[in-house]
Motif scaffolding. Structure first.
Motif, PDB file in Angstrom:
ATOM      1  N   LYS A  34       0.829  -1.199   0.000  1.00  0.00           N
ATOM      2  CA  LYS A  34       0.000   0.000   0.000  1.00  0.00           C
ATOM      3  C   LYS A  34       0.867   1.255   0.000  1.00  0.00           C
ATOM      4  CE  LYS A  34      -4.199   1.523   2.400  1.00  0.00           C
ATOM      5  NZ  LYS A  34      -4.988   1.336   3.647  1.00  0.00           N
TER       6      LYS A  34
ATOM      7  N   THR B 180     -20.056   8.588  -3.210  1.00  0.00           N
ATOM      8  CA  THR B 180     -19.052   8.992  -2.230  1.00  0.00           C
ATOM      9  C   THR B 180     -19.565   8.701  -0.818  1.00  0.00           C
ATOM     10  OG1 THR B 180     -18.361  10.774  -3.709  1.00  0.00           O
ATOM     11  CG2 THR B 180     -17.631  10.910  -1.411  1.00  0.00           C
TER      12      THR B 180
ATOM     13  N   PRO C 209      -9.561  -3.533  -1.277  1.00  0.00           N
ATOM     14  CA  PRO C 209      -9.092  -3.415   0.115  1.00  0.00           C
ATOM     15  C   PRO C 209      -8.168  -4.542   0.551  1.00  0.00           C
ATOM     16  CG  PRO C 209     -11.434  -2.946  -0.037  1.00  0.00           C
ATOM     17  CD  PRO C 209     -11.025  -3.478  -1.368  1.00  0.00           C
TER      18      PRO C 209
ATOM     19  N   ARG D  33     -11.714  -0.221  -6.144  1.00  0.00           N
ATOM     20  CA  ARG D  33     -11.042  -0.445  -4.872  1.00  0.00           C
ATOM     21  C   ARG D  33     -10.810  -1.939  -4.624  1.00  0.00           C
ATOM     22  NH1 ARG D  33     -14.374   1.609  -0.364  1.00  0.00           N
ATOM     23  NH2 ARG D  33     -12.469   1.139   0.815  1.00  0.00           N
TER      24      ARG D  33
ATOM     25  N   LEU E 231      -7.531   8.595  -1.563  1.00  0.00           N
ATOM     26  CA  LEU E 231      -8.082   7.466  -2.313  1.00  0.00           C
ATOM     27  C   LEU E 231      -7.102   6.295  -2.333  1.00  0.00           C
ATOM     28  CD1 LEU E 231      -9.767   9.350  -5.291  1.00  0.00           C
ATOM     29  CD2 LEU E 231     -10.853   8.428  -3.232  1.00  0.00           C
TER      30      LEU E 231
ATOM     31  N   TYR F  30     -16.122  10.139   3.996  1.00  0.00           N
ATOM     32  CA  TYR F  30     -15.016  10.797   3.299  1.00  0.00           C
ATOM     33  C   TYR F  30     -14.893  12.235   3.802  1.00  0.00           C
ATOM     34  CZ  TYR F  30     -13.947   7.195  -0.203  1.00  0.00           C
ATOM     35  OH  TYR F  30     -13.523   6.048  -0.837  1.00  0.00           O
TER      36      TYR F  30
ATOM     37  N   ASP G 276      -5.084   5.559   0.051  1.00  0.00           N
ATOM     38  CA  ASP G 276      -5.219   4.957   1.381  1.00  0.00           C
ATOM     39  C   ASP G 276      -6.467   4.081   1.466  1.00  0.00           C
ATOM     40  OD1 ASP G 276      -4.509   4.667   4.228  1.00  0.00           O
ATOM     41  OD2 ASP G 276      -6.379   5.790   4.541  1.00  0.00           O
ATOM     42  N   GLN G 277      -7.481   4.379   0.667  1.00  0.00           N
ATOM     43  CA  GLN G 277      -8.695   3.567   0.610  1.00  0.00           C
ATOM     44  C   GLN G 277      -8.521   2.345  -0.301  1.00  0.00           C
ATOM     45  OE1 GLN G 277     -11.727   4.467   2.432  1.00  0.00           O
ATOM     46  NE2 GLN G 277     -10.055   5.590   3.395  1.00  0.00           N
TER      47      GLN G 277
ATOM     48  N   CYS H  99      -7.835   2.365  -3.382  1.00  0.00           N
ATOM     49  CA  CYS H  99      -8.343   2.632  -4.728  1.00  0.00           C
ATOM     50  C   CYS H  99      -7.164   2.491  -5.685  1.00  0.00           C
ATOM     51  CB  CYS H  99      -8.952   4.028  -4.809  1.00  0.00           C
ATOM     52  SG  CYS H  99      -9.461   4.476  -6.474  1.00  0.00           S
TER      53      CYS H  99
ATOM     54  N   GLN I 117     -16.867   1.684  -7.022  1.00  0.00           N
ATOM     55  CA  GLN I 117     -17.558   2.657  -6.175  1.00  0.00           C
ATOM     56  C   GLN I 117     -17.905   3.916  -6.952  1.00  0.00           C
ATOM     57  OE1 GLN I 117     -15.853   3.384  -2.186  1.00  0.00           O
ATOM     58  NE2 GLN I 117     -15.945   5.555  -2.691  1.00  0.00           N
TER      59      GLN I 117
END
Length: 327
Positions: free
Chosen positions: A56, A98, A85, A83, A132, A102, A134-135, A137, A95
């Motif tokens: 990541k 939103t 995860p 995304r 994003l 967020y 960090d999400q 994505c 996705q």
């Protein structure tokens, strides 16, 4: 090592959680047992880079470095976020809406859909891009229009999709399409998809609606396929294509998206969708997965789309030339 890393991005502070989480495991295939490359030396070259894994933090650092080159292609455009995860071997989430959690400083765009609206994320700055990442994505898919004129695209995209992992067929199709666009006095730009093919992007002036743009794109693709029926097709059904390359124009509809320049793809080796200069098509080392998060910044710094006009074209003159060509 800490599970949280904090960085400053403009006026914002962004946190990276679990930086050592592996998103791209090391390995030689895509985790599903599918063969990734065609035969011959070009096929082997396309598999290069799939052997090492990425975390990541690697994704986050890549997007931080490429942000100055990527953001001009994102600003003002609704996004669909891809995304992962749990990494590329885990579930994928496409996705559109939103989430409420967020940060409030992330730009949003509420656009119409059948029966209501959807509030897309818009990436206008580096902080948003890092949030994003960090999400988890991996890939940003952008609309071909901007929020100010949501019904009128300023980009037209041809997706060159080969029947097999054969980049030679993609090169040939790109050259033929480029010649046809040149004949119609339409500027165009190339981009690797980071998967198997190329996108050919035409800048527009934003005066045409989606239906008009898609109809024109279909006419262009039909004309090219008719001239080369043994090599190209516009058949939407895979079983009707055979070994021919598919000229896909379906991305030119309302609410459809195309992968954004410099986006990472959810493939082994973390390949990147990278803009090309037309002359790079002649380089035998170039293929759809040539650039990864390790070297895409080098390509970005060459400004491969420097020769593409900033102001897009109207389709009227091009349509008249196309009609004359078709007789």
């Amino acid at each position: 090592m800490s599970d949280v890393r904090t960085v400053r991005a403009g006026r914002r502070t962004v946190e990276l959680h679990r930086p050592e989480k592996v998103l791209f495991p090391a390995g030689d295939d895509d985790g599903g047992g599918r063969e990734r490359s065609g035969g011959g030396s070009e096929g082997r070259a396309q598999g290069e880079g799939a052997g090492r894994g990425y975390t990541k933090a690697d994704l986050f650092d890549y997007y931080r470095s490429v942000a100055p080159f990527m953001l001009p292609h994102l600003r003002g455009r609704p996004l669909m976020l891809e995304r992962h995860p749990d990494g590329v071997d885990g579930p994928r989430f496409m996705q559109k809406d939103t989430p409420d959690h967020y940060p409030e400083w992330i730009t949003r765009a509420e656009v119409a859909k059948k029966g209501g609206t959807v509030t897309h994320t818009v990436c206008d700055d580096t902080a948003t891009l890092l949030f994003l990442a960090d999400q988890a994505c991996l890939t940003l898919h952008r609309w071909l229009s901007r929020t100010g004129k949501i019904d009128h695209p300023d980009r037209l995209v041809f997706d060159l999709d080969p029947a097999k992992d054969d980049f030679g067929a993609v090169r040939d199709a790109a050259r033929l399409l480029g010649e046809l666009l040149d004949h119609m006095s339409l500027p165009s730009a190339l981009m690797t998809t980071g998967s198997r093919g190329l996108h050919v992007v035409v800048p527009l002036n934003g005066h045409h609606d989606f239906d008009d743009v898609r109809e024109f794109a279909k006419d262009v693709a039909d004309t090219l396929a008719a001239a080369h029926p043994d090599r190209l097709t516009t058949a939407a059904r895979k079983e009707a294509r055979g070994d021919r390359l598919y000229l896909d124009v379906q991305r030119n509809g309302y609410a459809q998206t195309a992968v954004a320049p410099y986006s990472v793809r959810a493939e082994p080796g973390a390949p990147v969708a990278v803009p090309l200069a037309w002359e790079q098509l002649d380089d035998p080392a170039v293929h759809a997965r040539r650039w990864t998060i390790e070297n895409a910044l080098e390509q970005a710094r060459t400004d491969p789309w420097a020769g593409v006009p900033r102001n897009g074209r109207a389709l009227g003159p091009a349509r008249r030339k196309l009609r004359a060509l078709r007789g």
